[in-house]
Design a protein around this motif. Structure first.
Motif, PDB file in Angstrom:
ATOM      1  N   TYR A 129     -12.947 -30.160  21.486  1.00  0.00           N
ATOM      2  CA  TYR A 129     -14.278 -30.683  21.244  1.00  0.00           C
ATOM      3  C   TYR A 129     -14.453 -31.781  22.344  1.00  0.00           C
ATOM      4  CZ  TYR A 129     -10.859 -34.892  20.345  1.00  0.00           C
ATOM      5  OH  TYR A 129      -9.744 -35.745  20.639  1.00  0.00           O
ATOM      6  N   GLY A 130     -15.858 -32.053  22.640  1.00  0.00           N
ATOM      7  CA  GLY A 130     -16.334 -32.767  23.517  1.00  0.00           C
ATOM      8  C   GLY A 130     -16.717 -34.273  22.698  1.00  0.00           C
ATOM      9  N   THR A 131     -16.739 -35.449  23.499  1.00  0.00           N
ATOM     10  CA  THR A 131     -17.067 -36.849  22.759  1.00  0.00           C
ATOM     11  C   THR A 131     -17.800 -37.709  23.878  1.00  0.00           C
ATOM     12  OG1 THR A 131     -16.399 -38.516  21.696  1.00  0.00           O
ATOM     13  CG2 THR A 131     -14.772 -37.709  23.493  1.00  0.00           C
ATOM     14  N   ALA A 132     -18.718 -38.421  23.246  1.00  0.00           N
ATOM     15  CA  ALA A 132     -19.638 -39.239  24.019  1.00  0.00           C
ATOM     16  C   ALA A 132     -19.994 -40.486  23.252  1.00  0.00           C
ATOM     17  CB  ALA A 132     -20.526 -38.604  25.011  1.00  0.00           C
ATOM     18  N   GLY A 133     -20.195 -41.806  23.964  1.00  0.00           N
ATOM     19  CA  GLY A 133     -20.869 -42.626  23.387  1.00  0.00           C
ATOM     20  C   GLY A 133     -20.756 -43.913  23.835  1.00  0.00           C
ATOM     21  N   LEU A 134     -20.604 -45.122  22.970  1.00  0.00           N
ATOM     22  CA  LEU A 134     -20.835 -46.565  23.271  1.00  0.00           C
ATOM     23  C   LEU A 134     -19.224 -47.100  23.437  1.00  0.00           C
ATOM     24  CD1 LEU A 134     -22.132 -49.316  23.824  1.00  0.00           C
ATOM     25  CD2 LEU A 134     -21.496 -49.542  21.170  1.00  0.00           C
ATOM     26  N   ALA A 135     -19.308 -47.632  24.653  1.00  0.00           N
ATOM     27  CA  ALA A 135     -17.833 -48.309  24.899  1.00  0.00           C
ATOM     28  C   ALA A 135     -18.115 -49.842  25.285  1.00  0.00           C
ATOM     29  CB  ALA A 135     -17.234 -47.977  26.464  1.00  0.00           C
ATOM     30  N   PHE A 136     -17.018 -50.819  24.886  1.00  0.00           N
ATOM     31  CA  PHE A 136     -17.131 -52.198  25.126  1.00  0.00           C
ATOM     32  C   PHE A 136     -15.736 -52.660  25.142  1.00  0.00           C
ATOM     33  CE2 PHE A 136     -17.126 -50.944  20.460  1.00  0.00           C
ATOM     34  CZ  PHE A 136     -15.983 -51.446  19.974  1.00  0.00           C
ATOM     35  N   GLY A 137     -15.517 -53.798  25.897  1.00  0.00           N
ATOM     36  CA  GLY A 137     -14.372 -54.422  26.274  1.00  0.00           C
ATOM     37  C   GLY A 137     -14.395 -55.628  27.270  1.00  0.00           C
ATOM     38  N   GLU A 138     -13.127 -56.064  27.249  1.00  0.00           N
ATOM     39  CA  GLU A 138     -13.019 -57.500  27.994  1.00  0.00           C
ATOM     40  C   GLU A 138     -12.528 -57.111  29.408  1.00  0.00           C
ATOM     41  OE1 GLU A 138     -10.190 -61.391  27.877  1.00  0.00           O
ATOM     42  OE2 GLU A 138     -11.281 -60.770  25.831  1.00  0.00           O
ATOM     43  N   LEU A 139     -13.064 -57.855  30.530  1.00  0.00           N
ATOM     44  CA  LEU A 139     -12.500 -57.891  31.751  1.00  0.00           C
ATOM     45  C   LEU A 139     -12.374 -59.307  32.116  1.00  0.00           C
ATOM     46  CD1 LEU A 139     -11.806 -56.308  34.119  1.00  0.00           C
ATOM     47  CD2 LEU A 139     -14.205 -56.817  34.954  1.00  0.00           C
ATOM     48  N   LYS A 140     -11.019 -59.573  32.409  1.00  0.00           N
ATOM     49  CA  LYS A 140     -10.199 -60.867  32.659  1.00  0.00           C
ATOM     50  C   LYS A 140     -10.114 -60.855  34.207  1.00  0.00           C
ATOM     51  CE  LYS A 140      -6.746 -64.095  31.145  1.00  0.00           C
ATOM     52  NZ  LYS A 140      -5.572 -64.152  30.258  1.00  0.00           N
ATOM     53  N   GLY A 141     -10.490 -62.171  34.847  1.00  0.00           N
ATOM     54  CA  GLY A 141     -10.289 -62.158  36.202  1.00  0.00           C
ATOM     55  C   GLY A 141      -9.640 -63.682  36.186  1.00  0.00           C
ATOM     56  N   GLU A 142      -8.816 -63.499  37.361  1.00  0.00           N
ATOM     57  CA  GLU A 142      -7.868 -65.018  37.639  1.00  0.00           C
ATOM     58  C   GLU A 142      -7.880 -65.031  39.164  1.00  0.00           C
ATOM     59  OE1 GLU A 142      -4.293 -65.478  34.715  1.00  0.00           O
ATOM     60  OE2 GLU A 142      -4.956 -63.655  34.372  1.00  0.00           O
ATOM     61  N   THR A 143      -7.935 -66.178  39.399  1.00  0.00           N
ATOM     62  CA  THR A 143      -7.811 -66.731  40.875  1.00  0.00           C
ATOM     63  C   THR A 143      -7.498 -68.157  41.023  1.00  0.00           C
ATOM     64  OG1 THR A 143      -8.474 -66.427  43.170  1.00  0.00           O
ATOM     65  CG2 THR A 143     -10.143 -66.955  41.406  1.00  0.00           C
ATOM     66  N   PHE A 144      -6.439 -68.587  41.892  1.00  0.00           N
ATOM     67  CA  PHE A 144      -6.070 -69.992  42.143  1.00  0.00           C
ATOM     68  C   PHE A 144      -5.996 -70.767  40.808  1.00  0.00           C
ATOM     69  CE2 PHE A 144      -8.372 -68.569  45.983  1.00  0.00           C
ATOM     70  CZ  PHE A 144      -7.165 -68.334  46.956  1.00  0.00           C
ATOM     71  N   GLY A 145      -5.546 -70.102  39.794  1.00  0.00           N
ATOM     72  CA  GLY A 145      -5.502 -71.099  38.769  1.00  0.00           C
ATOM     73  C   GLY A 145      -6.513 -71.145  37.749  1.00  0.00           C
ATOM     74  N   LEU A 146      -7.649 -70.497  38.162  1.00  0.00           N
ATOM     75  CA  LEU A 146      -9.064 -70.323  37.438  1.00  0.00           C
ATOM     76  C   LEU A 146      -9.088 -68.774  36.791  1.00  0.00           C
ATOM     77  CD1 LEU A 146     -11.651 -71.508  40.088  1.00  0.00           C
ATOM     78  CD2 LEU A 146     -10.540 -72.932  37.904  1.00  0.00           C
ATOM     79  N   THR A 147      -9.663 -69.061  35.284  1.00  0.00           N
ATOM     80  CA  THR A 147      -9.528 -67.701  34.578  1.00  0.00           C
ATOM     81  C   THR A 147     -11.058 -67.776  34.286  1.00  0.00           C
ATOM     82  OG1 THR A 147      -7.247 -67.881  33.890  1.00  0.00           O
ATOM     83  CG2 THR A 147      -8.662 -66.717  32.612  1.00  0.00           C
TER      84      THR A 147
END
Length: 207
Positions: A129-147
């Motif tokens: 099979y082939g598949t396609a559609g919507l994706a969603f998710g969280e990206l988390k960035g951190e630097t010098f103690g900041l998030t």
């Protein structure tokens, strides 16, 4: 002569009785399904629920980090089948350990999910099979103690193969490419998003 007539009448009566009894015999009855039944009648139609585990690897837009890590989650879906053609919809939600650190920046993808259509061709108990559609998710960035975190929507496309192990159980191998759109991260002063490949294996129970 009377003996001949009586004998013929007896033979006709016996023949009629045998025909009536034969007509009462059950013809064409189908044996119930057993584990020895060949899988060439395997059906992919109906709802299913399962779990998966895999590995993802990718890169963050406008940043040198390249997060990667283990992925695990659950999926559920529904298939329609017409002849060898199978069509369906599937959703999944995944927890991931994908992360990477470069210089002062660390980016990670704690979770993501997809809602996809599927279309495939079944060779008995094997489905490509082939598949396609919507994706969603969280990206988390951190630097010098900041998030800073952003939840982004995007898209996904992929290929897979699923194997019927028994009438209610199947196993699958799947590859997805996922693109989570960019968001403006204040801590980096740039538009950052996460694009990654995912290879995973899973099992499904078909109801």
């Amino acid at each position: 002569m009377s003996r001949i007539v009586l004998g013929a009448a007896a033979l006709i009566t016996l023949g009629s009785t045998a025909s009536v009894q034969a007509a009462d015999l059950p013809y064409g009855s189908r044996a119930p399904y057993t584990v020895n039944q060949p899988l060439n009648i395997y059906s992919w139609a109906g709802p299913y629920l399962g779990g998966n585990i895999g590995w993802d690897w990718g890169s963050v837009d406008n940043n040198p980090t390249k997060p990667s890590g283990f992925v695990g989650g659950v999926q559920a879906g529904y298939n329609w089948q017409t002849g060898p053609w199978v069509f369906g919809i599937e959703g999944d939600i995944e927890a991931t350990g994908a992360s990477d650190t470069f210089a002062p920046w660390k980016f990670s993808n704690p979770w993501f999910g997809t809602v996809r259509g599927r279309a495939g061709y079944a060779l008995n108990n094997i489905l490509f099979y082939g598949t396609a559609g919507l994706a969603f998710g969280e990206l988390k960035g951190e630097t010098f103690g900041l998030t800073e975190t952003h939840t982004n929507a995007g898209w996904t496309v992929g290929l897979g193969a699923e194997f019927g192990l028994a009438q209610n159980w199947s196993a699958k191998l799947e590859y997805l490419y996922v693109d989570l759109n960019d968001s403006n991260f204040t801590i980096t002063g740039a538009q950052n998003g996460y694009r990654f490949g995912l290879a995973r294996a899973g099992v499904n129970y078909h109801f």
